[in-house]
Design a protein around this motif. Structure first.
Motif, mmCIF file in Angstrom:
data_model
loop_
_atom_site.group_PDB
_atom_site.id
_atom_site.type_symbol
_atom_site.label_atom_id
_atom_site.label_comp_id
_atom_site.label_asym_id
_atom_site.label_seq_id
_atom_site.Cartn_x
_atom_site.Cartn_y
_atom_site.Cartn_z
ATOM 1 N N ILE A 32 -30.524 2.977 3.096
ATOM 2 C CA ILE A 32 -29.208 3.712 3.235
ATOM 3 C C ILE A 32 -28.103 3.173 2.045
ATOM 4 O O ILE A 32 -28.222 2.093 1.607
ATOM 5 C CB ILE A 32 -28.396 3.139 4.522
ATOM 6 N N ALA A 33 -27.621 4.187 1.344
ATOM 7 C CA ALA A 33 -26.788 4.144 0.382
ATOM 8 C C ALA A 33 -25.294 4.097 0.722
ATOM 9 O O ALA A 33 -24.620 4.954 1.456
ATOM 10 C CB ALA A 33 -26.772 5.266 -0.707
ATOM 11 N N PRO A 34 -24.763 3.009 1.169
ATOM 12 C CA PRO A 34 -23.337 2.729 1.708
ATOM 13 C C PRO A 34 -22.317 3.139 0.737
ATOM 14 O O PRO A 34 -22.220 2.912 -0.334
ATOM 15 C CB PRO A 34 -23.271 1.228 2.125
ATOM 16 N N ILE A 35 -21.445 4.045 1.541
ATOM 17 C CA ILE A 35 -20.113 4.249 0.715
ATOM 18 C C ILE A 35 -18.846 3.627 1.309
ATOM 19 O O ILE A 35 -18.486 3.734 2.489
ATOM 20 C CB ILE A 35 -19.970 5.654 0.498
ATOM 21 N N PHE A 36 -18.219 2.764 0.668
ATOM 22 C CA PHE A 36 -17.029 2.034 1.426
ATOM 23 C C PHE A 36 -15.693 2.572 0.699
ATOM 24 O O PHE A 36 -15.293 2.654 -0.330
ATOM 25 C CB PHE A 36 -16.988 0.488 0.811
ATOM 26 N N ALA A 37 -15.195 3.449 1.779
ATOM 27 C CA ALA A 37 -14.109 4.088 1.651
ATOM 28 C C ALA A 37 -12.882 3.334 2.505
ATOM 29 O O ALA A 37 -12.614 3.448 3.637
ATOM 30 C CB ALA A 37 -14.174 5.510 2.230
ATOM 31 N N PRO A 51 -16.046 -4.191 -5.488
ATOM 32 C CA PRO A 51 -17.438 -4.784 -5.448
ATOM 33 C C PRO A 51 -17.232 -6.237 -6.057
ATOM 34 O O PRO A 51 -18.050 -7.254 -5.408
ATOM 35 C CB PRO A 51 -17.750 -4.021 -6.346
ATOM 36 N N LEU A 52 -16.335 -6.509 -6.999
ATOM 37 C CA LEU A 52 -16.474 -7.922 -7.440
ATOM 38 C C LEU A 52 -15.911 -8.893 -6.506
ATOM 39 O O LEU A 52 -16.338 -10.150 -6.340
ATOM 40 C CB LEU A 52 -15.326 -8.090 -8.697
ATOM 41 N N MET A 53 -14.784 -8.742 -5.608
ATOM 42 C CA MET A 53 -14.382 -9.409 -4.559
ATOM 43 C C MET A 53 -15.467 -9.811 -3.589
ATOM 44 O O MET A 53 -15.562 -10.864 -3.212
ATOM 45 C CB MET A 53 -13.304 -8.649 -3.937
ATOM 46 N N LEU A 54 -16.063 -8.733 -3.207
ATOM 47 C CA LEU A 54 -17.121 -8.936 -1.930
ATOM 48 C C LEU A 54 -18.430 -9.845 -2.685
ATOM 49 O O LEU A 54 -19.024 -10.583 -1.928
ATOM 50 C CB LEU A 54 -17.757 -7.633 -1.625
ATOM 51 N N GLY A 55 -18.695 -9.770 -3.910
ATOM 52 C CA GLY A 55 -19.622 -10.609 -4.428
ATOM 53 C C GLY A 55 -19.470 -11.843 -4.693
ATOM 54 O O GLY A 55 -20.129 -12.729 -4.342
ATOM 55 N N PHE A 76 -19.113 -13.235 -0.634
ATOM 56 C CA PHE A 76 -20.211 -13.338 0.319
ATOM 57 C C PHE A 76 -21.573 -13.912 -0.720
ATOM 58 O O PHE A 76 -22.617 -13.783 -0.323
ATOM 59 C CB PHE A 76 -20.573 -12.070 0.753
ATOM 60 N N LYS A 77 -21.214 -14.127 -1.828
ATOM 61 C CA LYS A 77 -22.387 -14.768 -2.878
ATOM 62 C C LYS A 77 -23.480 -13.693 -3.074
ATOM 63 O O LYS A 77 -24.563 -14.213 -2.402
ATOM 64 C CB LYS A 77 -22.691 -16.062 -2.283
ATOM 65 N N MET A 78 -23.174 -12.702 -3.280
ATOM 66 C CA MET A 78 -24.310 -11.770 -3.178
ATOM 67 C C MET A 78 -24.139 -10.492 -4.199
ATOM 68 O O MET A 78 -23.012 -10.442 -4.690
ATOM 69 C CB MET A 78 -24.572 -11.181 -1.794
ATOM 70 N N SER A 79 -25.223 -9.844 -4.575
ATOM 71 C CA SER A 79 -25.169 -8.740 -5.659
ATOM 72 C C SER A 79 -24.542 -7.458 -4.623
ATOM 73 O O SER A 79 -25.218 -7.248 -3.847
ATOM 74 C CB SER A 79 -26.358 -8.559 -6.150
ATOM 75 N N THR A 80 -23.539 -6.959 -5.439
ATOM 76 C CA THR A 80 -23.330 -5.470 -4.604
ATOM 77 C C THR A 80 -23.640 -4.214 -5.507
ATOM 78 O O THR A 80 -23.127 -3.282 -5.375
ATOM 79 C CB THR A 80 -21.651 -5.386 -4.782
ATOM 80 N N ASP A 81 -24.868 -4.448 -6.058
ATOM 81 C CA ASP A 81 -25.343 -3.209 -6.740
ATOM 82 C C ASP A 81 -25.952 -2.285 -5.687
ATOM 83 O O ASP A 81 -26.697 -2.655 -4.959
ATOM 84 C CB ASP A 81 -26.626 -3.814 -7.682
ATOM 85 N N PHE A 87 -18.313 2.331 -4.325
ATOM 86 C CA PHE A 87 -16.635 2.343 -3.762
ATOM 87 C C PHE A 87 -16.026 3.134 -4.680
ATOM 88 O O PHE A 87 -15.416 2.995 -5.770
ATOM 89 C CB PHE A 87 -16.217 0.665 -4.320
ATOM 90 N N PRO A 88 -15.781 4.356 -3.968
ATOM 91 C CA PRO A 88 -15.056 5.414 -4.526
ATOM 92 C C PRO A 88 -13.453 4.750 -4.537
ATOM 93 O O PRO A 88 -13.199 3.983 -4.232
ATOM 94 C CB PRO A 88 -15.127 6.493 -3.603
ATOM 95 N N ALA A 89 -12.568 5.954 -5.168
ATOM 96 C CA ALA A 89 -11.272 5.644 -5.080
ATOM 97 C C ALA A 89 -10.896 5.380 -3.687
ATOM 98 O O ALA A 89 -11.376 5.690 -2.576
ATOM 99 C CB ALA A 89 -10.532 7.024 -5.782
#
Length: 243
Positions: A134-139, A147-151, A154-159, A163-165
């Motif tokens: 699944i390719a998630p889209i965080f609206a 992405p930087l904040m989540l990374g 949660f100590k993980m890659s967000t590749d 994250f659209p506008a």
């Protein structure tokens, strides 16, 4: 981040600004945005005897901030990057991550340092998303969630996370409800998405098999009748084949 995982760590009201006004304006804009920060600012307003104000020209900006007109004054609420983009000088406030900055008529009047507490269940859900196709889209409408904040949290890659506008979409008269998840957190959403995809794939395979068996059954019965093998084309054998 649910309301119990977010708190206001500190508040700074800059000189010349009225604390009640800053809290009221910031809270009114945040609550109207419907972001996960809304419960926190609602509680802050209640504790300071502040009431929600009517907004005009409210908008979620693509650059990561919120704008509105309150009592004829232009109010900007967003991150430090958004303030810099809109030409608001942060001379009296250093640029901080996970902070909500408030500007009135182009002048910075205060900021709120927000504390986000990462939860193990959300981390597990994010890792589960990475393992699926699944390719998630965080609206989102919380401009601090990037992405930087989540990374970092949660100590993980967000590749692979898109994250659209900031989401500015509102339901229209033609909007249909596709589903309701009545539990907090990211886990139930990931579970519904993964199981829904699995259900769709299973149903598709079943339909293909059913069509294939139907075609084979028709051909088989035609062949048996063509060679006059009526002893083989019995009701019992047909039921066994269908089973």
């Amino acid at each position: 981040f649910t309301a119990r995982n977010i708190s206001i760590e500190s508040i700074r009201i800059l000189g010349g600004a009225f604390p009640g006004k800053v809290i009221t304006y910031a809270g009114s804009v945040i609550v109207s945005s419907g972001s996960c920060l809304a419960p926190v600012f609602t509680d802050l307003m209640q504790r300071n005897d502040c009431a929600l104000m009517p907004l005009e020209d409210f908008a979620c900006n693509e650059s990561g901030g919120l704008t509105a007109i309150i009592n004829g004054e232009e109010v900007l609420v967003g991150s430090s990057a958004f303030m810099n983009l809109r030409g608001v000088r942060l001379t009296e406030a250093r640029s901080m991550k996970d902070a909500v900055y408030v500007s009135i008529n182009g002048l910075l009047v205060g900021f709120f340092k927000i504390k986000y507490v990462p939860v193990q269940s959300v981390q597990n859900a994010l890792f589960a998303l990475l393992r699926t196709k699944i390719a998630p889209i965080f609206a989102v409408r919380d401009f601090n969630i990037t992405p930087l904040m989540l990374g970092q949290k949660f100590k993980m890659s967000t590749d692979g996370f898109d994250f659209p506008a900031m989401s500015a979409a509102e339901p229209s008269d033609y909007t249909q409800t596709a589903g309701i998840v009545a539990r907090d957190g990211l886990g139930p959403l990931v579970s519904v998405a993964a199981l829904g995809r699995q259900l769709y794939s299973t149903v598709r395979i079943c339909v293909i098999l059913a069509l294939l068996c139907t075609v084979i059954g028709v051909v088989l019965m035609f062949a048996l009748c063509a060679i006059s093998a009526f002893d083989s084309a019995t009701v019992g054998n047909l039921l066994v084949y269908m089973g």
